[in-house]
Design a protein around this motif. Sequence first.
Motif, PDB file in Angstrom:
ATOM      1  N   SER A   1      45.530  41.453  41.616  1.00 26.33           N
ATOM      2  CA  SER A   1      44.155  41.714  41.205  1.00 26.33           C
ATOM      3  C   SER A   1      43.392  42.463  42.289  1.00 26.33           C
ATOM      4  O   SER A   1      42.524  43.283  41.995  1.00 26.33           O
ATOM      5  N   LYS A   2      43.728  42.221  43.549  1.00 28.22           N
ATOM      6  CA  LYS A   2      43.088  42.937  44.651  1.00 28.22           C
ATOM      7  C   LYS A   2      43.494  44.404  44.639  1.00 28.22           C
ATOM      8  O   LYS A   2      42.671  45.293  44.864  1.00 28.22           O
ATOM      9  N   ILE A   3      44.751  44.658  44.358  1.00 24.32           N
ATOM     10  CA  ILE A   3      45.248  46.025  44.299  1.00 24.32           C
ATOM     11  C   ILE A   3      44.590  46.767  43.136  1.00 24.32           C
ATOM     12  O   ILE A   3      44.144  47.911  43.288  1.00 24.32           O
ATOM     13  N   HIS A   4      44.493  46.105  42.006  1.00 19.68           N
ATOM     14  CA  HIS A   4      43.871  46.722  40.830  1.00 19.68           C
ATOM     15  C   HIS A   4      42.396  46.991  41.093  1.00 19.68           C
ATOM     16  O   HIS A   4      41.879  48.047  40.716  1.00 19.68           O
ATOM     17  N   ALA A   5      41.707  46.058  41.722  1.00 19.47           N
ATOM     18  CA  ALA A   5      40.287  46.235  42.019  1.00 19.47           C
ATOM     19  C   ALA A   5      40.089  47.416  42.961  1.00 19.47           C
ATOM     20  O   ALA A   5      39.179  48.231  42.765  1.00 19.47           O
ATOM     21  N   LEU A   6      40.933  47.521  43.972  1.00 20.11           N
ATOM     22  CA  LEU A   6      40.832  48.639  44.906  1.00 20.11           C
ATOM     23  C   LEU A   6      41.073  49.967  44.191  1.00 20.11           C
ATOM     24  O   LEU A   6      40.351  50.945  44.400  1.00 20.11           O
ATOM     25  N   ALA A   7      42.068  49.992  43.321  1.00 19.22           N
ATOM     26  CA  ALA A   7      42.360  51.209  42.566  1.00 19.22           C
ATOM     27  C   ALA A   7      41.180  51.596  41.680  1.00 19.22           C
ATOM     28  O   ALA A   7      40.807  52.774  41.606  1.00 19.22           O
ATOM     29  N   HIS A   8      40.569  50.623  41.025  1.00 20.32           N
ATOM     30  CA  HIS A   8      39.434  50.916  40.153  1.00 20.32           C
ATOM     31  C   HIS A   8      38.224  51.367  40.963  1.00 20.32           C
ATOM     32  O   HIS A   8      37.454  52.220  40.514  1.00 20.32           O
ATOM     33  N   ARG A   9      38.026  50.812  42.157  1.00 22.70           N
ATOM     34  CA  ARG A   9      36.931  51.266  43.018  1.00 22.70           C
ATOM     35  C   ARG A   9      37.121  52.734  43.389  1.00 22.70           C
ATOM     36  O   ARG A   9      36.178  53.520  43.384  1.00 22.70           O
ATOM     37  N   ARG A  10      38.352  53.087  43.741  1.00 19.41           N
ATOM     38  CA  ARG A  10      38.628  54.483  44.108  1.00 19.41           C
ATOM     39  C   ARG A  10      38.445  55.417  42.915  1.00 19.41           C
ATOM     40  O   ARG A  10      37.927  56.522  43.059  1.00 19.41           O
ATOM     41  N   MET A  11      38.865  54.962  41.729  1.00 20.06           N
ATOM     42  CA  MET A  11      38.667  55.783  40.534  1.00 20.06           C
ATOM     43  C   MET A  11      37.180  55.922  40.207  1.00 20.06           C
ATOM     44  O   MET A  11      36.742  56.968  39.728  1.00 20.06           O
TER      45      MET A  11
ATOM     46  N   ARG B   1      31.598  56.879  33.364  1.00 20.18           N
ATOM     47  CA  ARG B   1      32.923  56.582  33.893  1.00 20.18           C
ATOM     48  C   ARG B   1      32.836  55.651  35.097  1.00 20.18           C
ATOM     49  O   ARG B   1      33.631  54.724  35.236  1.00 20.18           O
ATOM     50  N   TYR B   2      31.867  55.902  35.984  1.00 17.92           N
ATOM     51  CA  TYR B   2      31.676  55.059  37.161  1.00 17.92           C
ATOM     52  C   TYR B   2      31.358  53.620  36.743  1.00 17.92           C
ATOM     53  O   TYR B   2      31.974  52.675  37.238  1.00 17.92           O
ATOM     54  N   ASN B   3      30.414  53.466  35.834  1.00 18.54           N
ATOM     55  CA  ASN B   3      30.016  52.120  35.392  1.00 18.54           C
ATOM     56  C   ASN B   3      31.167  51.386  34.716  1.00 18.54           C
ATOM     57  O   ASN B   3      31.311  50.171  34.885  1.00 18.54           O
ATOM     58  N   HIS B   4      31.983  52.109  33.984  1.00 15.58           N
ATOM     59  CA  HIS B   4      33.146  51.489  33.336  1.00 15.58           C
ATOM     60  C   HIS B   4      34.105  50.935  34.386  1.00 15.58           C
ATOM     61  O   HIS B   4      34.579  49.794  34.271  1.00 15.58           O
ATOM     62  N   ARG B   5      34.408  51.727  35.407  1.00 15.67           N
ATOM     63  CA  ARG B   5      35.341  51.290  36.445  1.00 15.67           C
ATOM     64  C   ARG B   5      34.787  50.122  37.242  1.00 15.67           C
ATOM     65  O   ARG B   5      35.502  49.169  37.559  1.00 15.67           O
ATOM     66  N   ILE B   6      33.503  50.164  37.569  1.00 11.59           N
ATOM     67  CA  ILE B   6      32.890  49.076  38.339  1.00 11.59           C
ATOM     68  C   ILE B   6      32.872  47.793  37.511  1.00 11.59           C
ATOM     69  O   ILE B   6      33.060  46.697  38.048  1.00 11.59           O
ATOM     70  N   ALA B   7      32.682  47.912  36.209  1.00 13.11           N
ATOM     71  CA  ALA B   7      32.736  46.722  35.338  1.00 13.11           C
ATOM     72  C   ALA B   7      34.127  46.100  35.383  1.00 13.11           C
ATOM     73  O   ALA B   7      34.260  44.860  35.410  1.00 13.11           O
ATOM     74  N   LEU B   8      35.163  46.934  35.428  1.00 12.56           N
ATOM     75  CA  LEU B   8      36.523  46.405  35.542  1.00 12.56           C
ATOM     76  C   LEU B   8      36.739  45.700  36.879  1.00 12.56           C
ATOM     77  O   LEU B   8      37.384  44.651  36.942  1.00 12.56           O
ATOM     78  N   VAL B   9      36.188  46.264  37.945  1.00 14.02           N
ATOM     79  CA  VAL B   9      36.293  45.636  39.262  1.00 14.02           C
ATOM     80  C   VAL B   9      35.628  44.273  39.241  1.00 14.02           C
ATOM     81  O   VAL B   9      36.179  43.288  39.719  1.00 14.02           O
TER      82      VAL B   9
END
Length: 52
Positions: free
Chosen positions: A7-17, A34-42
């Motif tokens: 989950s940490k790896i996924h969160a980091l990837a989504h932050r970078r995206m 797009r930014y808000n979508h990725r941050i919501a996933l994080v």
Amino acid sequence: MTVLIPSKIHALAHRRMALSALHADSSLAVRLKRYNHRIALVRALQPQGGVQ
């Protein structure tokens, strides 16, 4: 030894995206969406793995 937490790896990837979405060659509205979508996933991943 470093422990990899999925989950940490996924969160980091989504932050970078999310950050790359802000720099994309699109309209401001599209970039913000797009930014808000990725941050919501994080944020959704945070309680699962204790990502800060």
